[in-house]
Design an enzyme around this catalytic site. Sequence first.
Site, mmCIF file in Angstrom:
data_model
loop_
_atom_site.group_PDB
_atom_site.id
_atom_site.type_symbol
_atom_site.label_atom_id
_atom_site.label_comp_id
_atom_site.label_asym_id
_atom_site.label_seq_id
_atom_site.Cartn_x
_atom_site.Cartn_y
_atom_site.Cartn_z
ATOM 1 N N GLY A 24 0.249 -1.103 -0.239
ATOM 2 C CA GLY A 24 0.185 0.469 0.077
ATOM 3 C C GLY A 24 0.798 0.934 -0.572
ATOM 4 O O GLY A 24 1.742 1.580 -0.835
ATOM 5 N N ASP A 68 7.991 -7.046 14.174
ATOM 6 C CA ASP A 68 6.319 -6.202 14.780
ATOM 7 C C ASP A 68 6.761 -5.098 15.623
ATOM 8 O O ASP A 68 7.431 -4.370 16.697
ATOM 9 C CB ASP A 68 6.190 -7.025 16.062
ATOM 10 C CG ASP A 68 4.718 -6.559 16.259
ATOM 11 O OD1 ASP A 68 4.533 -5.261 16.313
ATOM 12 O OD2 ASP A 68 3.765 -6.928 17.587
ATOM 13 N N VAL A 69 6.338 -3.296 15.070
ATOM 14 C CA VAL A 69 7.043 -2.100 15.084
ATOM 15 C C VAL A 69 6.773 -1.633 16.804
ATOM 16 O O VAL A 69 7.034 -0.834 17.534
ATOM 17 C CB VAL A 69 6.759 -0.964 14.259
ATOM 18 C CG1 VAL A 69 7.554 -1.647 13.014
ATOM 19 C CG2 VAL A 69 5.094 -1.339 13.843
ATOM 20 N N TYR A 167 -9.066 5.007 15.135
ATOM 21 C CA TYR A 167 -7.509 5.310 14.186
ATOM 22 C C TYR A 167 -7.826 6.494 15.208
ATOM 23 O O TYR A 167 -6.701 7.342 14.652
ATOM 24 C CB TYR A 167 -8.073 4.572 12.760
ATOM 25 C CG TYR A 167 -7.060 5.454 11.652
ATOM 26 C CD1 TYR A 167 -5.978 5.223 11.667
ATOM 27 C CD2 TYR A 167 -7.852 6.771 10.917
ATOM 28 C CE1 TYR A 167 -5.323 4.902 10.837
ATOM 29 C CE2 TYR A 167 -6.908 7.450 9.798
ATOM 30 C CZ TYR A 167 -5.912 6.363 9.722
ATOM 31 O OH TYR A 167 -4.929 6.888 8.546
ATOM 32 N N LYS A 171 -4.275 8.990 15.660
ATOM 33 C CA LYS A 171 -3.546 9.903 15.080
ATOM 34 C C LYS A 171 -3.022 10.705 15.718
ATOM 35 O O LYS A 171 -2.185 12.239 14.877
ATOM 36 C CB LYS A 171 -3.803 9.621 13.507
ATOM 37 C CG LYS A 171 -3.630 8.386 12.456
ATOM 38 C CD LYS A 171 -2.279 7.895 12.378
ATOM 39 C CE LYS A 171 -2.396 7.027 11.977
ATOM 40 N NZ LYS A 171 -0.672 6.430 11.538
ATOM 41 N N LEU A 199 -8.907 9.983 2.768
ATOM 42 C CA LEU A 199 -8.660 8.411 1.757
ATOM 43 C C LEU A 199 -7.389 8.517 0.518
ATOM 44 O O LEU A 199 -7.869 8.795 -0.611
ATOM 45 C CB LEU A 199 -10.042 8.452 1.110
ATOM 46 C CG LEU A 199 -10.854 6.499 0.473
ATOM 47 C CD1 LEU A 199 -10.065 5.518 2.454
ATOM 48 C CD2 LEU A 199 -12.260 7.095 0.960
#
Length: 261
Positions: A24, A68-69, A167, A171, A199
Amino acid sequence: MENRMSNALALNEQVVLVTGGARGLGAAISRAFLREGARVVVNYRNSREAALAIEQQAAGRALAVQADVTDPDAVAAMVATAQAHFGSAVTTVVNNALVDFAFDGDARPQGEIIAWERFERQFEGSVRAALNTLKAAVPGMRTQGNGRVINIGTNLVQNPVVPYHDYTASKAALMSLTRTMAADLGPDGITVNMVSGGLLRTTDASAATPEAVFDLIAQATPLRRVTTPEEFADAVLFFASPWARAITGQNLVVDGGLVKD
């Protein structure tokens, strides 16, 4: 301090860590840096084949590393692996990884039923992960007297047209961390900025979005189209470049002019 700022590295001199860099938006960012000659650590959690495909396309300038962060030990090991492989410390970190989220307004849990655990999962993926990469990479940046940290945000903080509570809250917290870390790390010549998108057409996360929603967003923007991952990645390059050496603690909204903030 003035010398530190003037020693900003050209893009082709940088070692860049892109978290979630195999798919992505992350893949678009990884490829954008590679296009400009940078060496890139393509971090992934599960997308091994996609990460290796980028590595194989880049003639020794890309390195796929699983981590895995949200795990600080795994992140520290990844940064050490990158330094050993490239013979240079990580100079630039792009905190892009997104933890298991899809932009599907019809499926989102509404405010009266959403579970706190969903917030915890997004805060882990946004804030804790960014803190982990900072802790691992900043010592190397400090040694060389400059560095770049670029966090990926969202225009939903300014314009919650679809209320993705978990979400968006994560952020917003990451934006706060961007500004406080900018103040903390500025004396070391390290800038910390955020690039916030709307988006994007199309990523794994936005694939669940109905086509009609894309069309509505496009008509609401001055450009009359939805931003692509490649266009967004170019803005990330700007913050990494020497041209942004005097910019820190800022949030740049890249969404075709939809949000004016």
